[in-house]
Design a protein around this motif. Structure first.
Motif, PDB file in Angstrom:
ATOM      1  N   GLU A   1      42.377  40.929  38.724  1.00 52.58           N
ATOM      2  CA  GLU A   1      40.783  41.550  37.262  1.00 52.58           C
ATOM      3  C   GLU A   1      41.578  41.949  36.212  1.00 52.58           C
ATOM      4  OE1 GLU A   1      36.649  40.931  39.043  1.00 52.58           O
ATOM      5  OE2 GLU A   1      37.343  42.171  39.026  1.00 52.58           O
ATOM      6  N   PHE A   2      41.996  42.674  36.660  1.00 54.72           N
ATOM      7  CA  PHE A   2      43.049  43.663  35.518  1.00 54.72           C
ATOM      8  C   PHE A   2      43.800  43.261  34.499  1.00 54.72           C
ATOM      9  CE2 PHE A   2      45.921  46.686  33.921  1.00 54.72           C
ATOM     10  CZ  PHE A   2      45.372  47.721  33.788  1.00 54.72           C
ATOM     11  N   THR A   3      44.606  42.223  35.144  1.00 52.95           N
ATOM     12  CA  THR A   3      45.599  41.487  34.700  1.00 52.95           C
ATOM     13  C   THR A   3      45.389  40.785  34.052  1.00 52.95           C
ATOM     14  OG1 THR A   3      47.220  42.411  36.599  1.00 52.95           O
ATOM     15  CG2 THR A   3      47.320  40.014  35.390  1.00 52.95           C
ATOM     16  N   ARG A   4      44.502  39.916  34.202  1.00 52.62           N
ATOM     17  CA  ARG A   4      43.365  38.705  33.509  1.00 52.62           C
ATOM     18  C   ARG A   4      43.423  39.158  32.220  1.00 52.62           C
ATOM     19  NH1 ARG A   4      39.960  36.834  37.022  1.00 52.62           N
ATOM     20  NH2 ARG A   4      38.608  37.935  36.258  1.00 52.62           N
ATOM     21  N   GLU A   5      42.559  40.510  32.511  1.00 47.00           N
ATOM     22  CA  GLU A   5      41.809  41.428  30.812  1.00 47.00           C
ATOM     23  C   GLU A   5      42.403  41.680  30.495  1.00 47.00           C
ATOM     24  OE1 GLU A   5      38.519  40.957  30.599  1.00 47.00           O
ATOM     25  OE2 GLU A   5      38.437  39.597  32.380  1.00 47.00           O
ATOM     26  N   THR A   6      43.822  42.241  30.320  1.00 50.47           N
ATOM     27  CA  THR A   6      44.908  43.358  29.342  1.00 50.47           C
ATOM     28  C   THR A   6      45.678  42.692  29.188  1.00 50.47           C
ATOM     29  OG1 THR A   6      45.971  44.436  31.643  1.00 50.47           O
ATOM     30  CG2 THR A   6      43.807  45.673  30.770  1.00 50.47           C
ATOM     31  N   GLY A   7      46.484  41.757  30.438  1.00 47.22           N
ATOM     32  CA  GLY A   7      47.683  41.076  30.081  1.00 47.22           C
ATOM     33  C   GLY A   7      48.704  42.224  30.083  1.00 47.22           C
ATOM     34  N   ILE A   8      48.317  43.139  31.745  1.00 49.90           N
ATOM     35  CA  ILE A   8      49.842  43.977  32.236  1.00 49.90           C
ATOM     36  C   ILE A   8      49.902  43.609  33.645  1.00 49.90           C
ATOM     37  CG2 ILE A   8      49.718  46.327  32.712  1.00 49.90           C
ATOM     38  CD1 ILE A   8      47.866  47.197  29.908  1.00 49.90           C
ATOM     39  N   GLU A   9      50.992  43.547  33.943  1.00 48.31           N
ATOM     40  CA  GLU A   9      51.140  42.944  35.220  1.00 48.31           C
ATOM     41  C   GLU A   9      51.530  43.867  35.701  1.00 48.31           C
ATOM     42  OE1 GLU A   9      51.426  40.111  37.161  1.00 48.31           O
ATOM     43  OE2 GLU A   9      50.478  39.601  35.668  1.00 48.31           O
TER      44      GLU A   9
END
Length: 188
Positions: free
Chosen positions: A22-30
Motif C-alpha cells: 500500500e505504501f508503494t502504491r500510494e507514494t510511488g516509492i519502492e
C-alpha cells in the motif's frame, strides 16, 4: 537514506496502518525487502462494525449501528470464513474480581457470527421471548442449554429447547479500552 532502515520503515508503516505494498502504491516509492522477522512483527488494524450493546446480566442490550472498532488484522485473517462484528458490553456477569480474566462493563467483544460454539465458549445468545442479547459461557446439555456467568453472584440461565435462544456467534477477541471501562466494586 531512510528507506534503507527497516526499523524506521516498519514504524512508519505501522503508524500509517499500511502494508509495504500500500505504501508503494500510494507514494510511488519502492521499499527494500524487509527482513521476514521484522515484517512478521508488524501489526495492521482493520475496521469491523460495532453493531450495538450486549447484556452481561444486569445490563442493557440493543442492536443499533454505533460505528466501527479497530481490530488487529491477524484476528480478521484467523476468522476469515466468518462475518465479524463487535458489541459493547453492558453489565457485570462476566466480571469477577477473583478471576485472572474477565470481561468488564465497557469492553468490546468481537464476535464470529457463523462459528459453531464448543462447550465453554463465550457466546452472544439472543433470547427471542425477552428480546435481549446476552453474553454468556455456553454449555450444551441433553435437551437444554446452560448459559453461565463468570460472576458468582449471577445465577446461570437454563434454556429449555432450541427455540427460545439463538446463538448469534462466538466471541473471538475481547478489546478493553481502559478509558471506557467502568467496574463497580461488588456489594456497593
Amino acid at each position: 537514506m531512510w528507506v534503507q532502515n527497516p526499523d524506521l520503515i516498519a514504524r512508519l508503516l505501522k503508524a500509517l496502518q499500511w502494508t509495504p505494498e500500500e505504501f508503494t502504491r500510494e507514494t510511488g516509492i519502492e521499499l527494500p525487502t524487509m527482513p521476514a522477522k521484522l515484517k512478521a512483527s508488524m501489526t495492521y488494524m482493520e475496521l469491523i462494525p460495532l453493531v450495538g450493546v450486549v447484556s452481561a446480566a444486569r445490563g442493557d442490550s440493543m442492536a443499533e449501528p454505533m460505528g466501527y472498532v479497530e481490530v488487529d488484522s491477524s484476528v480478521v485473517s484467523r476468522h476469515s470464513g466468518y462475518t465479524l462484528f463487535a458489541l459493547e458490553v453492558d453489565g457485570d456477569s462476566m466480571y469477577c474480581e477473583d478471576l485472572p480474566f474477565a470481561i468488564p462493563p465497557g469492553a468490546i467483544v468481537v464476535v464470529a457470527k457463523e462459528k459453531q460454539p464448543s462447550p465453554g465458549d463465550i457466546v452472544v445468545a439472543w433470547h427471542r421471548e425477552k428480546e435481549v442479547g446476552y453474553l454468556k459461557q455456553w454449555f450444551p446439555k441433553d435437551g437444554y442449554q446452560v448459559l453461565r456467568s463468570w460472576n458468582p453472584d449471577v445465577p446461570p440461565m437454563v434454556v429449555q429447547g432450541q427455540d427460545e435462544v439463538e446463538i448469534q456467534g462466538v466471541v473471538v477477541q475481547i478489546v478493553i479500552d481502559p478509558s471506557k471501562v467502568s467496574v463497580k466494586p461488588r456489594g456497593r
